[in-house]
Enzyme design. Sequence first.
Site, PDB file in Angstrom:
ATOM      1  N   ALA A   1       0.834  -1.210   0.000  1.00 30.80           N
ATOM      2  CA  ALA A   1       0.000   0.000   0.000  1.00 30.80           C
ATOM      3  C   ALA A   1       0.864   1.254   0.000  1.00 30.80           C
ATOM      4  CB  ALA A   1      -0.968  -0.037   1.173  1.00 30.80           C
ATOM      5  N   CYS A   2       0.542   2.196   0.897  1.00 34.11           N
ATOM      6  CA  CYS A   2       1.239   3.497   0.896  1.00 34.11           C
ATOM      7  C   CYS A   2       2.710   3.390   1.263  1.00 34.11           C
ATOM      8  CB  CYS A   2       0.551   4.442   1.870  1.00 34.11           C
ATOM      9  SG  CYS A   2      -1.196   4.701   1.538  1.00 34.11           S
ATOM     10  N   ALA A   3       3.107   2.328   1.915  1.00 29.91           N
ATOM     11  CA  ALA A   3       4.495   2.177   2.360  1.00 29.91           C
ATOM     12  C   ALA A   3       5.366   1.456   1.337  1.00 29.91           C
ATOM     13  CB  ALA A   3       4.528   1.412   3.684  1.00 29.91           C
TER      14      ALA A   3
END
EC number: 2.3.1.41
Length: 381
Positions: A179-181
């Site tokens: 995801a965002c990481a």
Amino acid sequence: MAALNISPPKRETDPKKRVVITGMGVVSVFGNDVNTFYEKLLEGQSGITLIDKFDASSFTVRFAGQIRNFSSAGYIDGKSDRRLDDCWRYCLVAGRKALDDANLGPQVLETIDRTRIGVLVGSGMGGLTTFSNGVEALIQKGFKKITPFFIPYSITNMGSALLAIDRGLMGPNYSISTACATANYCFYAAANHIRRGEANIMVVGGTEAAVNPTGVGGFIACRALSQRNDEPHKASRPWDQDRDGFVIGEGAGVLIMESLEHATKRGANIIAEYLGGAITCDAHHMTDPRKDGLGISSCITKCLEHAGVSPEEVTLVQFNYSLLQHLSVSDNPNFINLKVNYVNCHATSTLAGDLAEVIAIKKIFKNTYEMKMNGTKARNI
């Protein structure tokens, strides 16, 4: 240069294991030039606008960080450009720009052992437009109308694969999707490949292109997006009392990570040094962080330990090549120890996420009155 009588924390000193950044490439709402991108961020300009990539008039969220007027001319041939999902077009341009910035163009690469150059470009969503179009073709026309590129251009490792094929890079090659990481995980993993002696150079970063009906609609269903349609340029407002969610965007960012020894031998321009990182898990909820910020604070603690940096100081290393070329492999760099005074946060502009980050940072850094904290995705309100 005067010698500094300061004892640095215990850090990696082996030039084979020290990891430096020697190139950068970007594709963004502000264009494909790193300097222009950075200048516009410093000016506080917003790249968030109303969506015109598709008809979003019936959507409850009608804005995004949409890239306009993108051109891959000079980087991708016309036939491939027409077939590729935007996710991989952005990746190829950002990756090749990073290689060029690191003085690793085709002629130079011919002189380097490319079995020791890897690619690790991750993506949270992959080729989402290709996937959406394939599903639509299946439902409306049957399986025989699905393009043969449906699977290859949907899966998340295709960015790394295409970059490797384009430049003949035969080192470690895969993707990470968290995801965002995602890109941060890639940087961490790439640095470890270098430190373990599995690669001299890693082309590493992240790429996304989910500004389409499926991507926007899916995040609306998650109730994660800001609905500030009347002021899209002010929608991303982390830590503001009126924050109401994050803003979806698209683009790619790629770094060239390289062992200090290899970079010094080839006379590379050294931009920065990677000192360390860490990965942890909240083990709490699919989207919301723990309210006490424990997952974040434990990750920061492990990262600082891995980097050999105490919470009370940050290390600035003299990266001028004229200095580095005179260092022998047994020399330590000159360190300047200062208080940690800047943290770049995830800053999602969500109610739970922003608060958890503040709690975690205050838990680790006891004196935060001199600390600056912001998020790259936000702007001045």
